[in-house]
Design an enzyme around this catalytic site. Sequence first.
Site, PDB file in Angstrom:
ATOM      1  N   GLY A 249       1.003  -1.391   0.024  1.00 31.14           N
ATOM      2  CA  GLY A 249      -0.068   0.084   0.282  1.00 31.14           C
ATOM      3  C   GLY A 249       0.994   1.257   0.124  1.00 31.14           C
ATOM      4  O   GLY A 249       0.468   1.739  -0.902  1.00 31.14           O
ATOM      5  N   LYS A 250       1.690   1.310   0.936  1.00 30.75           N
ATOM      6  CA  LYS A 250       2.297   2.586   1.455  1.00 30.75           C
ATOM      7  C   LYS A 250       3.757   2.633   0.201  1.00 30.75           C
ATOM      8  O   LYS A 250       4.271   3.280  -0.732  1.00 30.75           O
ATOM      9  CB  LYS A 250       3.131   2.523   1.915  1.00 30.75           C
ATOM     10  CG  LYS A 250       2.718   3.270   2.729  1.00 30.75           C
ATOM     11  CD  LYS A 250       3.425   3.122   4.678  1.00 30.75           C
ATOM     12  CE  LYS A 250       2.406   2.978   6.213  1.00 30.75           C
ATOM     13  NZ  LYS A 250       0.932   2.407   6.453  1.00 30.75           N
ATOM     14  N   ASP A 268       9.329  -8.142   2.407  1.00 28.49           N
ATOM     15  CA  ASP A 268       8.653  -8.834   3.515  1.00 28.49           C
ATOM     16  C   ASP A 268       8.710  -9.903   4.212  1.00 28.49           C
ATOM     17  O   ASP A 268       9.845 -10.529   3.307  1.00 28.49           O
ATOM     18  CB  ASP A 268       7.277  -8.513   2.972  1.00 28.49           C
ATOM     19  CG  ASP A 268       6.489  -8.531   4.169  1.00 28.49           C
ATOM     20  OD1 ASP A 268       6.108  -6.906   4.376  1.00 28.49           O
ATOM     21  OD2 ASP A 268       5.526  -9.446   4.296  1.00 28.49           O
ATOM     22  N   CYS A 367       0.904   2.205  12.760  1.00 29.51           N
ATOM     23  CA  CYS A 367      -0.613   2.355  13.022  1.00 29.51           C
ATOM     24  C   CYS A 367      -0.970   1.972  14.398  1.00 29.51           C
ATOM     25  O   CYS A 367      -1.880   0.767  15.147  1.00 29.51           O
ATOM     26  CB  CYS A 367      -1.230   1.354  12.518  1.00 29.51           C
ATOM     27  SG  CYS A 367      -1.282  -0.518  12.348  1.00 29.51           S
TER      28      CYS A 367
END
Length: 430
Positions: A249-250, A268, A367
């Site tokens: 996403g980023k 990842d 987050c």
Amino acid sequence: MTPAARLSAAIDLLCAIENVPRRPADATANAFFRERRYIGGGDRRAISGLVWDVLRSWRRLHWHLRDVPGGASPRLLCGASLILGGQPMEHARTLYTGERYAPDLLSSREDIALKALAGRELTDAAMPRAVRLEYPDWLDPRLEASFGDALETEMAAMEGSAPLDLRVNLLKGTREKALAALRRESLLANPTELSPWGLRLDGRQPVTAAEPFRTGLIEIQDEGSQLVVAAMNAQPGERVLDFCAGAAGKTLALAMTMENRGQIVACDVSAQRLEGAVKRLRRASVHNVERHLLVSGDKWIKRRAGTFDRVLVDAPCSGTGTWRRNPDARIRLTEQDIRELTFKQGEILDRAATLVKPGGRLVYATCSILSDENMQQITAFLARNTGFELVPAGGDVLPETLREQSHFALTPYRNGTDGFFAAIMRRHPA
């Protein structure tokens, strides 16, 4: 579906969620509805809405049902949520008809429990603060450390549902073009206040079926997450690392800020997440991203030490900042989780730091709303790694008040975003 059939399906879904308590509720719900494709979109939204209301009110509902012999079952939780949410008592109780597609008749014990809710409000002044504000008791001192006197205000803002935020992909068009494209699909969005790339819609809407999503003009991304990308201030032609990229996403947003020029490496530890990024990268017309799977004993990090202009560590965290979207995460979180996560975050940050070139930028983000995972983590990192220092974010995308900050914490109450933290650091020039 009839209201009784929707209630029955909600009870079944809540049972499925309880049966796999460590699995995110949205993953269980997705599987639940895939196996029941006969349930239409409107019914799915109604069923999910009732279940998510229960999850958002989990501690308060259990408080109201605390004296029920045998505990609060999914049948009682759903009925109590309807009654305390404003439905007439008699209407809610009569949904348990025992007829086809409806829940079984209420037992005498269940009927007494629901009748006892007459005249009550969901939130009661007699509730302990942690129950009233829907968080685990053991988290109270940590939230005090994060928010001080603002704890109640901040946590009250976490109780509602989150809006749906989108990021316009500037590789495909402007925010004005995206707004017009969404209007043609009867999706009314407004520009976000903090991110110049953002659009906001109220509640859950079928964005992924819309043409601007299918063609890559928009991506689903919370405004706070967009601001974390802005803090990277990545420039065209640079070499950038997204160290915990997940499904990218980023990474997608970084490629946009770099105008598809330079190189981004998305790393990842999950092959599945990296594989899931392929479709997103293709849809967004991103061409400057290389994926790399991090495995035990991998020499990749050592060989590329000091070679990246900018490194983003979007660290695995408690996700406490996303509780509006994932209320079930409040129920699953344990103290042991926090201990394990903070240890892992420190390890990841130390490893990622070795990849930053002299004079380069390192951005650490979560987050989370917890100081343990945020500023405490940065303070400890800087004590271990004296070659790094906090620096103002700068750039021309962040709001001016954030550009001057070396770290910032966003919350639903203060900023209208999910809870996010970002710290901007620079490695000393050689």
